[in-house]
Design a protein around this motif. Sequence first.
Motif, PDB file in Angstrom:
ATOM      1  N   PRO A 151      34.051  40.727  29.006  1.00 25.86           N
ATOM      2  CA  PRO A 151      34.400  39.344  28.656  1.00 25.86           C
ATOM      3  C   PRO A 151      35.863  38.993  28.931  1.00 25.86           C
ATOM      4  O   PRO A 151      36.202  37.807  29.008  1.00 25.86           O
ATOM      5  CB  PRO A 151      34.086  39.264  27.157  1.00 25.86           C
ATOM      6  CG  PRO A 151      34.116  40.671  26.666  1.00 25.86           C
ATOM      7  CD  PRO A 151      33.671  41.520  27.820  1.00 25.86           C
ATOM      8  N   GLU A 152      36.734  40.009  29.086  1.00 20.38           N
ATOM      9  CA  GLU A 152      38.147  39.708  29.358  1.00 20.38           C
ATOM     10  C   GLU A 152      38.378  39.335  30.821  1.00 20.38           C
ATOM     11  O   GLU A 152      39.486  38.983  31.210  1.00 20.38           O
ATOM     12  CB  GLU A 152      39.024  40.914  29.015  1.00 20.38           C
ATOM     13  CG  GLU A 152      39.506  40.908  27.579  1.00 20.38           C
ATOM     14  CD  GLU A 152      40.454  42.072  27.360  1.00 20.38           C
ATOM     15  OE1 GLU A 152      41.614  41.970  27.786  1.00 20.38           O
ATOM     16  OE2 GLU A 152      40.026  43.094  26.791  1.00 20.38           O
ATOM     17  N   THR A 153      37.323  39.503  31.640  1.00 22.52           N
ATOM     18  CA  THR A 153      37.463  39.165  33.050  1.00 22.52           C
ATOM     19  C   THR A 153      36.629  37.931  33.367  1.00 22.52           C
ATOM     20  O   THR A 153      35.723  37.573  32.625  1.00 22.52           O
ATOM     21  CB  THR A 153      36.959  40.306  33.953  1.00 22.52           C
ATOM     22  OG1 THR A 153      35.528  40.403  33.809  1.00 22.52           O
ATOM     23  CG2 THR A 153      37.593  41.631  33.576  1.00 22.52           C
ATOM     24  N   SER A 154      36.955  37.297  34.481  1.00 22.94           N
ATOM     25  CA  SER A 154      36.134  36.198  34.967  1.00 22.94           C
ATOM     26  C   SER A 154      35.618  36.626  36.339  1.00 22.94           C
ATOM     27  O   SER A 154      36.394  36.889  37.263  1.00 22.94           O
ATOM     28  CB  SER A 154      36.999  34.940  35.070  1.00 22.94           C
ATOM     29  OG  SER A 154      36.423  34.057  35.977  1.00 22.94           O
ATOM     30  N   ILE A 155      34.290  36.742  36.449  1.00 18.82           N
ATOM     31  CA  ILE A 155      33.709  37.244  37.695  1.00 18.82           C
ATOM     32  C   ILE A 155      33.038  36.092  38.429  1.00 18.82           C
ATOM     33  O   ILE A 155      32.137  35.435  37.901  1.00 18.82           O
ATOM     34  CB  ILE A 155      32.689  38.369  37.413  1.00 18.82           C
ATOM     35  CG1 ILE A 155      33.366  39.481  36.594  1.00 18.82           C
ATOM     36  CG2 ILE A 155      32.125  38.911  38.724  1.00 18.82           C
ATOM     37  CD1 ILE A 155      32.443  40.634  36.234  1.00 18.82           C
ATOM     38  N   GLY A 156      33.477  35.842  39.638  1.00 21.42           N
ATOM     39  CA  GLY A 156      32.886  34.775  40.445  1.00 21.42           C
ATOM     40  C   GLY A 156      32.174  35.381  41.638  1.00 21.42           C
ATOM     41  O   GLY A 156      32.526  36.465  42.109  1.00 21.42           O
ATOM     42  N   SER A 157      31.121  34.712  42.113  1.00 21.30           N
ATOM     43  CA  SER A 157      30.473  35.229  43.313  1.00 21.30           C
ATOM     44  C   SER A 157      30.399  34.110  44.335  1.00 21.30           C
ATOM     45  O   SER A 157      30.036  32.981  44.015  1.00 21.30           O
ATOM     46  CB  SER A 157      29.091  35.776  42.981  1.00 21.30           C
ATOM     47  OG  SER A 157      28.186  34.733  42.782  1.00 21.30           O
ATOM     48  N   TYR A 158      30.762  34.412  45.566  1.00 17.30           N
ATOM     49  CA  TYR A 158      30.910  33.396  46.599  1.00 17.30           C
ATOM     50  C   TYR A 158      30.052  33.750  47.790  1.00 17.30           C
ATOM     51  O   TYR A 158      30.346  34.681  48.541  1.00 17.30           O
ATOM     52  CB  TYR A 158      32.391  33.250  46.974  1.00 17.30           C
ATOM     53  CG  TYR A 158      33.167  32.947  45.726  1.00 17.30           C
ATOM     54  CD1 TYR A 158      32.943  31.755  45.045  1.00 17.30           C
ATOM     55  CD2 TYR A 158      34.018  33.873  45.161  1.00 17.30           C
ATOM     56  CE1 TYR A 158      33.569  31.484  43.845  1.00 17.30           C
ATOM     57  CE2 TYR A 158      34.663  33.620  43.958  1.00 17.30           C
ATOM     58  CZ  TYR A 158      34.432  32.422  43.310  1.00 17.30           C
ATOM     59  OH  TYR A 158      35.039  32.168  42.116  1.00 17.30           O
ATOM     60  N   PRO A 159      28.961  33.022  47.960  1.00 22.58           N
ATOM     61  CA  PRO A 159      28.017  33.321  49.029  1.00 22.58           C
ATOM     62  C   PRO A 159      28.629  32.997  50.387  1.00 22.58           C
ATOM     63  O   PRO A 159      29.389  32.038  50.534  1.00 22.58           O
ATOM     64  CB  PRO A 159      26.842  32.388  48.736  1.00 22.58           C
ATOM     65  CG  PRO A 159      27.423  31.248  47.953  1.00 22.58           C
ATOM     66  CD  PRO A 159      28.571  31.833  47.177  1.00 22.58           C
TER      67      PRO A 159
END
Lengths: 248, 248
Positions: free
Chosen positions: B201-209
């Motif tokens: 939860p301390e990180t922000s994970i984004g995914s970019y196709p």
Amino acid sequence: MSNTRIVTAAMLAIGDELLSGRTKDKNIGHLAEMLTMIGIDLREVRIVADDEEAIVDAVNALRQRYDHVFTSGGIGPTHDDITADAMAKAFGLNCIHDPKAMELLGAMYERRGMEFTEARRRMARMPAGAIHIPNPVSTAPGFRVGNVYVMAGVPQVFQAMLDTLLPSLETGTPVLSRTVRSPYGEGDIGGPLTEVQRNHPETSIGSYPKFDGKSFSTDIVIRARDAVALAAAEVDVTAMIEAIAQSR
Amino acid sequence: MSNTRIVTAAMLAIGDELLSGRTKDKNIGHLAEMLTMIGIDLREVRIVADDEEAIVDAVNALRQRYDHVFTSGGIGPTHDDITADAMAKAFGLNCIHDPKAMELLGAMYERRGMEFTEARRRMARMPAGAIHIPNPVSTAPGFRVGNVYVMAGVPQVFQAMLDTLLPSLETGTPVLSRTVRSPYGEGDIGGPLTEVQRNHPETSIGSYPKFDGKSFSTDIVIRARDAVALAAAEVDVTAMIEAIAQSR
């Protein structure tokens, strides 16, 4: 000019990656060009993060102010794709797994022998009653709710969705434009150009400085919905530049 | 994480040409990168036309919501350059020919044997009491009023002004990021990635196709202000991709 019809639009680009600088947006410029071509005035663009409150606030502000609102981004299958939920919230609608989208996606994954995972099912989510925007590239549809058109962020998909959408939109009288290149900087043309603008109130004259590393030149762009008004202003801008040349 | 300091910012890009598609903005992406590097969170971007009401409304909304607001465009010498007047109106200040800017510009044109025309004098206009932002490229300064930094739209000048400005800004704890490339599309990773995000939860994970014309792959970007939290999440994302590979 009594038949002039003005149709306005805004764009909302959604995505953390646009605000971190990781991804350089390509959709804003493309949408701007396409709308200009078909006679819709793009009046405002906003970029916000993948943050529900920010998306809801922005779309509610824009959809009340403009005829059309186009969004990009956040409709994929991962946890950070929250645009469908945010749109439902903005419109006070339930966000559902749209039955027609479930069918489309289910059939596509079956054909390809791939599992229709819970993540992939997310791509069928949209506010109840939303109308599909077809996706000829990768099947998962965008959608329209009210005057808001929700599209993918991947430029190839955004552009393909826009192509299927544009012919159906109410459009206005297109703005015509003519560019006159000035070898002089804005400091030289600013005074006389103000005069030309004053004499041609039906046109909107913009000047855009260019810097080649040594000196400034200027592109003067005349815009009008009326071709005669446009031509008359162009004559005067061209004469203005010749007058500056002769005074040197 | 008790020492984490968050500093926020917004950008307001001003210019008809950005909304007509004639000019593709280059300043937003540049500002986003620079701010990320020094630890300022860019939270929102707006693009508006050279229209006083639109500029005033936007800057007043943004300056109350964010620590810093950066603007580009509309500070040149022609009639469509109205940013200085709009900023004065937004702050309830008089827009004046700033004496120090008049001196700077007057001396520059004298050195170059050029007339200091009324149009050129427009470039010295700013809200009374504004602080200069030096312009090492073409002299005419940008300015700061309150928490708003007003800069030129020409990218070379915008970037040079930003370079002189950034060292003086209050900044926060920089966000660190790590990119893990996934050969699988978002539909394959969406489920397990949601788990990884939940466990970190301390990180922000984004995914970019990314779409290469045939199939999708994904860049997974992990962001955190804490290096240990970042590394722990990276381990789990990498393990997740290996697990997918082994299951095939």
